[in-house]
Scaffold this active site. Structure first.
Site: not given
Length: 468
Positions: A188, A408
């Site tokens: 993170h 995508d």
């Protein structure tokens, strides 16, 4: 059983197959190191140390994300998804080169990235299950997290601190049906959810042969502390003590997910509004789904963890600070831009007052995150180096608005997005699946606390439907 990586899954499956005299559905596993592909640059050029901001320093956690794609076959033609992903990852890493480095402690005690000190690449695991994805995994949001953990890359050696964990690791698990799950594990301190989504978007665009939608803004000095520091808030989200880079998921925790339907949320909102009116208090607006679930979860976690009635319980909410600042943090910022609001209350008040009271505390706390609050957080860490508090404190973050569903790689957008392992005290708020109006919370608690929490949720659902 816990698995360290796809190789361990294979061994477990092989042993299981021997016991049951049947072939393992996991037929192939391998691990590669994906290195940046130079675009007219010498990949051996030293890049030195990459500085992390104070907002990065306060989140030394491991985040695991699993993304499901129903089919990687394009116009009924099988595509080599792993090849496409590896090649495009190599290209995008040329821009996001710190992800190939190694997180270390600098001379000032702050974490930095040694861009020349890593293993020279991002671990990339591949697995193939000779089963239908719906059978092998099913609903990845609600699935047992031990199953989800198999879908994320882990090394053989145990991690002692966050410094031992690669900044980024990838695993691709393909299924007989053409479905695929992309498991991403990252530190993170490298970026928050928005930065992660930007990285994934860039990776997917390159995979489809397009240029980067936006180049990453690598300069984190824009979030430097002020001179002299100016601390204007109490920052109860932090605890006493120095920051230590140790935050590894506790294997003794139980992780579960709970689904809230639109009907449940609508009914809950009605009850809150009705309660407000009965008290002759002005109702300025209806609470959001997030406020309702945050308040309810906070109450139930406080009860489940048996916080003493006079003790203070806290709920900290991740708030994006990018547009709080003037000028705003540049688009494509590669780093953490979040800070935490901190709602506080005596446990006795939380559990005895109506839900309206708790919703109001959550709402008011989020509103305190202004430009001054973000800058004060940066300065506070500079002065104190305190870690985020974990005692009697829960943290909640929203994934439902991250554009991960729109990513995508060439075989359509994701069908579901879910967390892998979840740290204790962290609540993840997300959509059940793409275009679904169902809201899910996923969280990890000790076994006894999770039993109590689950009973409270079941009782809540039953009472909600009974009152309807």
């Amino acid at each position: 059983m816990e698995y360290s990586n796809v190789g361990d899954i294979a061994r477990e499956e092989q042993e299981s197959g021997k016991k049951h005299h049947k072939a393992s559905p996991l037929s192939t596993t391998k691990i590669n190191m994906v290195r940046p592909l130079p675009a007219g640059k010498d990949p051996t050029d030293p890049k030195g140390l990459y500085m992390l901001s104070n907002l990065d320093q306060i989140v030394p956690y491991i985040i695991e994300v699993i993304v499901a794609y129903k089919n990687t076959r394009y116009h009924k033609v099988e595509v080599d998804a792993c090849k496409i992903l590896k090649e495009s990852l190599g290209k995008v890493l040329e821009e996001y080169y710190p992800l190939v480095g190694r997180v270390e402690l600098g001379s000032d005690g702050k974490m930095v990235v040694d861009c020349d000190g890593g293993e020279g690449g991002v671990p990339f695991g591949e697995a193939f299950f000779d089963e239908e994805m719906a059978v092998a995994v099913g609903d990845i949001v609600m699935v047992d997290r031990k199953v989800a953990r198999k879908l994320v890359y882990h090394t053989h050696k145990p991690y002692e601190t966050i410094l031992d964990v690669p900044p980024l690791a990838i695993q691709v698990t393909r299924y007989r049906c053409g479905g695929m799950i992309l498991g991403v594990r990252f530190n993170h301190v490298m970026f928050d959810g928005i930065g992660f989504a930007d990285f994934m978007k860039s990776w997917s665009e390159i995979a489809r042969g397009f240029p980067l939608p936006i180049r990453p803004h690598l300069d984190r000095s824009i979030l430097s502390p002020r001179t002299p520091p100016k601390i204007h808030f109490p920052h109860h989200e932090f605890l006493e003590g120095p920051l230590t880079p140790i935050l590894i998921p506790n294997p003794l925790l139980v992780t579960k997910s709970f689904c809230f339907t639109p009907t449940m949320l609508s009914r809950l909102r009605e009850l809150v509004m009705q309660n407000n009116n009965n008290k002759n208090e002005p109702v300025s607006r209806a609470p959001t789904n997030f406020e309702l679930i945050s308040a309810l979860t906070w109450i139930y976690c406080t009860i489940a963890k048996k916080v003493g009635p006079e003790e203070i319980s806290q709920l900290c909410t991740a708030v994006d600070g990018r547009h709080k600042l003037q000028p705003p943090i540049p688009k494509g910022y590669f780093g953490n831009g979040i800070t935490w609001s901190c709602a506080r209350s005596r446990a006795q008040d939380l559990t005895s007052q109506p839900l309206t009271y708790v919703v109001g505390i959550v709402h008011d706390a989020i509103k305190t995150v202004t430009e001054d609050h973000v800058k004060s957080t940066i300065d506070f860490h500079e002065v104190t180096r305190k870690p985020l508090g974990m005692v009697n404190t829960m943290y909640i973050t929203k994934w439902n608005r991250l554009p991960i569903y729109e990513i995508d790689f060439g075989w359509g957008v994701a069908s579901q997005v879910a967390p892998g392992a979840i740290l204790e005290n962290l609540i993840i708020y997300l959509s059940h699946e793409k275009d679904s109006k169902n809201v899910v919370i996923s969280l990890s608690l000790p076994v006894d606390a999770m039993d109590i929490f689950q009973e409270l949720i079941i009782e809540f659902e039953s009472q909600l439907m009974k009152d309807n």
